[in-house]
Design an enzyme around this catalytic site. Structure first.
Site, mmCIF file in Angstrom:
data_model
loop_
_atom_site.group_PDB
_atom_site.id
_atom_site.type_symbol
_atom_site.label_atom_id
_atom_site.label_comp_id
_atom_site.label_asym_id
_atom_site.label_seq_id
_atom_site.Cartn_x
_atom_site.Cartn_y
_atom_site.Cartn_z
ATOM 1 N N ALA A 68 -11.133 -5.328 11.771
ATOM 2 C CA ALA A 68 -9.912 -5.700 11.050
ATOM 3 C C ALA A 68 -8.671 -5.215 11.787
ATOM 4 C CB ALA A 68 -9.948 -5.130 9.636
ATOM 5 N N LYS A 69 -8.705 -3.990 12.276
ATOM 6 C CA LYS A 69 -7.524 -3.433 12.932
ATOM 7 C C LYS A 69 -7.304 -4.037 14.317
ATOM 8 C CE LYS A 69 -6.181 -0.844 9.573
ATOM 9 N NZ LYS A 69 -4.956 -1.207 8.837
ATOM 10 N N TYR A 71 -13.822 -1.879 9.787
ATOM 11 C CA TYR A 71 -12.438 -1.411 9.908
ATOM 12 C C TYR A 71 -11.903 -1.653 11.326
ATOM 13 C CZ TYR A 71 -8.492 1.836 9.208
ATOM 14 O OH TYR A 71 -7.240 2.414 9.093
ATOM 15 N N ALA A 72 -12.740 -1.379 12.330
ATOM 16 C CA ALA A 72 -12.324 -1.593 13.720
ATOM 17 C C ALA A 72 -12.030 -3.067 13.977
ATOM 18 C CB ALA A 72 -13.403 -1.088 14.682
ATOM 19 N N GLY A 97 0.820 -1.208 0.000
ATOM 20 C CA GLY A 97 0.000 0.000 0.000
ATOM 21 C C GLY A 97 0.846 1.247 0.000
ATOM 22 N N ALA A 98 1.938 1.211 -0.769
ATOM 23 C CA ALA A 98 2.966 2.254 -0.660
ATOM 24 C C ALA A 98 2.870 3.326 -1.726
ATOM 25 C CB ALA A 98 4.353 1.603 -0.689
#
Length: 252
Positions: free
Chosen positions: A157-158, A154-155, A13-14
């Site tokens: 996953a993180k 998202y929460a 993801g760079a």
């Protein structure tokens, strides 16, 4: 500084944001950097920024949610640079919505891109790291792992990144592989600008409101996250493993 001379780093993801800043930081400190994004074309601007400063980098295209694509990309990195010492799992997306309105497809996509991709990349990288008895894996979690309205996917996953990190540190530690995570708070990136747009605010207004809730009274910059990732990927953190370090200006 030259903490990474002779090291080969992969950053996913760079193409922009924290990933681009991390690739630049590692290259500035001597690493040869494999800049990975969905396509090599997307990653090329980061490669150009690195090479213009005298660093070494090459762009690779891979869908990190696809294990076969990851393994092929990492094999190409090792073919090109001779090794793989550092992995930064940064690839991620958001598909925000209140839980009762969240489509199952958005749940699946965010879990796959943000969490399964880290599993894929770590599993592919550890084959090289175990063989050489050396490796550093740093993954991107988020303050949202503690819960954030409109981000159930998202929460989750993180938070999963933190559990994965702790477990991989246990399993890979005997092979001299350090595994850690960073959990940024509000960082001024394209992703947070998109969140601002979703709630009907400008990026500037959204940042101002976030800054008011932050003890340091400002939001973070991608370069500030990159500096912590670089620390965790260096020998300065040789006895740090299984940790998630929050980078959030003191917010609670």
């Amino acid at each position: 500084m030259s903490r990474f001379t002779g090291r080969v780093a992969v950053v996913t993801g760079a193409a922009q944001g924290i990933g681009a800043a991390t690739a630049l930081r590692l290259a500035e400190e001597g690493a040869a950097v494999a800049v990975v994004d969905l396509t090599a074309e997307r990653a090329q601007a980061t490669v150009d920024a690195i090479t213009q400063k005298g660093g070494t980098a090459k762009a690779y295209g891979a869908d990190v949610s696809d294990l076969d694509a990851v393994e092929a990309a990492f094999a190409a990195v090792v073919e090109d640079f001779g090794a793989l010492h550092i992995l930064v799992n940064n690839a991620g997306i958001t598909r925000d919505n209140l839980f009762f309105k969240m489509p199952r497809a958005d749940w699946d996509l965010v879990l796959t891109v943000n969490l399964t991709s880290a599993f894929n990349c770590a599993q592919a990288a550890q084959k090289y790291m175990v063989r050489q008895k050396y490796g550093k894996i740093v993954s991107l979690s988020s303050r949202s792992a503690l819960g954030n309205r409109g981000q159930a996917n998202y929460a989750a996953a993180k938070a999963g990144i933190q559990g994965l990190t702790a477990t991989l540190a246990i399993e890979l530690g005997p092979y001299n592989i350090n595994v850690n995570a960073v959990a940024p708070g509000y960082i001024a990136t394209a992703m947070t600008a998109a969140t601002a747009e979703r709630v009907g605010a400008t990026a500037e207004e959204h940042q101002r409101l976030a800054a008011e809730r932050t003890p340091l009274r400002r939001v973070g910059r991608p370069e500030e996250v990159a500096s912590v990732v670089a620390f965790l990927a260096s020998e300065d953190a040789s006895y740090v493993s299984g940790q998630t370090l929050y980078i959030n200006g003191g917010a609670r």
